[in-house]
Design a protein around this motif. Structure first.
Motif, short mmCIF file in Angstrom:
data_model
loop_
_atom_site.label_atom_id
_atom_site.label_comp_id
_atom_site.label_asym_id
_atom_site.label_seq_id
_atom_site.Cartn_x
_atom_site.Cartn_y
_atom_site.Cartn_z
N TRP A 95 37.29 57.05 44.84
CA TRP A 95 36.44 56.05 45.47
C TRP A 95 36.19 54.89 44.50
N ALA A 96 36.17 53.68 45.04
CA ALA A 96 35.84 52.48 44.26
C ALA A 96 35.24 51.47 45.21
N ASN A 97 34.46 50.53 44.67
CA ASN A 97 33.97 49.43 45.51
C ASN A 97 35.16 48.63 46.02
N CYS A 98 35.18 48.34 47.31
CA CYS A 98 36.31 47.61 47.89
C CYS A 98 36.45 46.22 47.28
N ASP A 112 29.30 59.05 48.36
CA ASP A 112 30.72 59.14 48.69
C ASP A 112 31.02 60.47 49.38
N THR A 145 23.92 51.40 47.73
CA THR A 145 24.34 50.32 46.84
C THR A 145 24.59 49.01 47.57
N ASN A 203 28.29 51.99 51.87
CA ASN A 203 27.27 52.75 51.14
C ASN A 203 25.93 52.03 51.26
N ARG A 244 32.95 50.82 50.31
CA ARG A 244 33.66 51.70 49.39
C ARG A 244 35.02 52.04 49.98
N CYS A 245 36.06 52.00 49.14
CA CYS A 245 37.42 52.30 49.56
C CYS A 245 37.97 53.47 48.75
N SER A 290 35.19 49.48 36.79
CA SER A 290 34.76 49.94 38.11
C SER A 290 35.85 50.65 38.89
N ARG A 291 37.11 50.47 38.48
CA ARG A 291 38.20 51.10 39.23
C ARG A 291 39.37 51.42 38.32
N ARG A 309 27.32 48.30 49.26
CA ARG A 309 28.71 47.93 49.01
C ARG A 309 29.65 48.70 49.92
#
Length: 199
Positions: free
Chosen positions: A39-42, A14, A28, A25, A32-33, A81-82, A30
């Protein structure tokens, strides 16, 4: 016939974020947003786990004071996760009455972040009840589903415990306790429902 592609920048970690930022990324695999300053997986994969404790039987649970029901080594838990997540928790208890006294098993759900919860930990919403039982050896069951809307941060490990409630009476034996935890998105309606059942 071949469309032009919009390709985001990519990297293995990140970067410094700004709300609305997005990248891919490569470690991973994935997107990312960066939202709400983190940061978190979109598109997060739905986190879910099921835990069953079948080693409870033999020790009556008292309703004279709050007593922990879950006694297995690993507490029911989920790592969210978020930061916008909520946790849907479904509980199912099965047991048997241990005498002919009037009994009404009532239970509460408690949570803690990063440590094992106790009956003094934050209670999640309401109670669940098994109904009224009046005979020795009578089977009973109780189940309920709650939406835990307490604030979490991305990466928090949320753990749960079920306790007897002083709103119950006498004592009873719990034979099995099953808890299912599911991470949900922030767009889920923030309410809960409970379902009481008696066998």
């Amino acid at each position: 016939a071949t469309p032009d592609l919009l390709v985001l920048d990519n990297g293995t970690a990140d970067p410094t974020g700004v709300n609305g930022g997005m990248y891919y990324n490569t470690s991973t695999g994935r997107f990312r947003c960066f939202e709400n300053s983190a940061w978190a997986n979109c598109i997060p994969g739905q986190q879910s786990s099921m835990f069953t404790d079948s080693t409870i039987g033999g020790n009556p649970i008292s309703f004279a004071a709050a007593a922990a029901v879950w006694n297995d080594g690993t507490f029911p838990n989920i790592t969210v996760s978020r930061a916008t997540s909520k946790v849907l928790v479904s509980i199912s208890l099965r047991g048997v009455s241990d005498d002919a006294n009037d009994q009404m098993p009532v239970f509460t759900l408690h949570r803690a972040i990063g440590s094992n919860p106790t009956c003094a930990s934050t209670q999640v919403d309401s109670e669940i009840a098994a109904g009224f039982i009046t005979a020795t050896g009578q089977d009973w069951g109780a189940s309920g589903t709650f939406l835990d809307t307490n604030t979490v941060a991305a990466g928090d490990n949320v753990r749960y415990q079920v306790c007897s409630s002083t709103n119950g009476n006498d004592d009873t034996t719990v034979n099995t306790l099953t808890i299912v935890v599911v991470e949900t998105g922030a767009d889920l309606a923030e309410n809960y429902y409970t379902t009481d059942s008696s066998i």
